[in-house]
Design an enzyme around this catalytic site. Structure first.
Site, PDB file in Angstrom:
ATOM      1  N   HIS A 115      32.538  40.605  35.823  1.00 55.78           N
ATOM      2  CA  HIS A 115      32.227  39.324  36.477  1.00 55.78           C
ATOM      3  C   HIS A 115      31.151  39.527  37.561  1.00 55.78           C
ATOM      4  O   HIS A 115      30.165  38.777  37.617  1.00 55.78           O
ATOM      5  CB  HIS A 115      33.519  38.760  37.084  1.00 55.78           C
ATOM      6  N   GLU A 116      31.319  40.546  38.381  1.00 55.64           N
ATOM      7  CA  GLU A 116      30.346  40.801  39.453  1.00 55.64           C
ATOM      8  C   GLU A 116      28.983  41.176  38.877  1.00 55.64           C
ATOM      9  O   GLU A 116      27.939  40.730  39.367  1.00 55.64           O
ATOM     10  CB  GLU A 116      30.842  41.904  40.400  1.00 55.64           C
ATOM     11  N   HIS A 119      27.096  38.159  37.890  1.00 57.73           N
ATOM     12  CA  HIS A 119      26.375  37.460  38.966  1.00 57.73           C
ATOM     13  C   HIS A 119      24.983  38.064  39.164  1.00 57.73           C
ATOM     14  O   HIS A 119      24.010  37.342  39.384  1.00 57.73           O
ATOM     15  CB  HIS A 119      27.141  37.562  40.292  1.00 57.73           C
ATOM     16  N   GLU A 176      30.547  30.548  38.750  1.00 64.78           N
ATOM     17  CA  GLU A 176      31.737  31.397  38.593  1.00 64.78           C
ATOM     18  C   GLU A 176      32.146  31.482  37.132  1.00 64.78           C
ATOM     19  O   GLU A 176      32.472  32.552  36.616  1.00 64.78           O
ATOM     20  CB  GLU A 176      32.903  30.853  39.424  1.00 64.78           C
TER      21      GLU A 176
HETATM   22 ZN   LIG Z   1      32.162  35.406  41.398  1.00 67.73          ZN
END
Ligand SMILES: [Zn+2]
Length: 244
Positions: A115-116, A119, A176
């Site tokens: 997830h990071e 980003h 997100e």
């Molecule tokens: Zn996030």
């Protein structure tokens, strides 16, 4: 990891997101943002207690994950802290909080890292600063987080904002979800892909239920009301993939 957000600030920022564009130039180019992130990351490292206790476990968890995204080589450190958090900056600085490693299993941490990385890969910070939402956060929010972390008085709005956005994970629900999807798609391609991808959902569950302790950051950032939706999105995406 933006299960957390500052409700008041987010709410205050909302009406302004509807206004027209403008004043973007002052926020700097992508290069400026990356340079600020590098500075911000150094400051945070200097202020934080860095532990090497999890290094061998982190090496195992990271195996096979992308190492360079959007032209930035990812670099990891673990901060010794009771907060359950992780963040990534556009220069490839990825920081994981020890409480997260204590509470999550390897698959769940891997999903959070995915997830990071998402980003960074999807240039979310850059997008964030170029939206009115980013502008609307303003200096009061940046100062608030800056003073919590002892970063005040840097004299650079961009630097404060980069720091604030990373730590508070002040991304929109859309960004997100995009980062969740990036992680899920990455993990679905692995051996035992279904189990690995579903770890994103269980990580979100654990962070939202267990991540509400008594530290200052946890008091500031409550449980995000959209977490249930994110969990459902992950489960639906895994199901739709047909991966077993
Ligand atoms: Zn996030």
């Amino acid at each position: 990891m933006s299960v957390k957000t500052v409700f008041l600030i987010a709410a205050a920022a909302l009406p302004l997101t509807l206004t027209g564009c403008g004043s973007m130039e002052s926020l700097g180019s992508e290069q400026d943002i990356i340079a600020s992130a590098t500075q911000s990351c150094q400051k945070l490292d200097a202020k934080s207690q860095i532990t090497t206790r999890y290094d061998s476990r982190m090496r195992v968890i990271r195996q096979g994950l992308p190492e360079v995204v959007n032209g930035q080589t990812l670099n990891y450190k673990v901060y010794q802290t009771k907060d359950m958090n992780a963040f990534a900056m556009p220069n490839g600085c990825v920081r994981v909080y020890s409480a997260l490693l204590d509470r999550l299993n390897n698959d769940e941490v891997r999903a959070v890292l995915g997830h990071e990385i998402g980003h960074v890969a999807l240039r979310h910070s850059v997008q964030q600063y170029r939206t009115n939402n980013g502008v609307a956060l303003g200096m009061s929010a940046a100062n608030a987080i800056g003073s919590v972390l002892g970063l005040g008085g840097t004299g650079s709005e961009l630097l404060e904002r980069v720091t604030y956005s990373a730590i508070s994970a002040q991304y929109s629900q859309r960004l997100e979800t995009e980062a969740d999807n990036y992680s899920v798609d990455l993990l679905l391609h692995e051996k035992n892909g279904r189990q690995k991808a579903l770890a994103m959902a269980s990580a979100l569950r654990k962070i939202s239920t267990e991540g509400q302790g008594s530290t200052m950051l946890q008091k500031m950032f409550g449980d995000h009301p959209d977490t249930a939706e994110r969990i459902k999105n992950v489960e639906d995406r895994v199901k739709a993939s047909g991966v077993r």
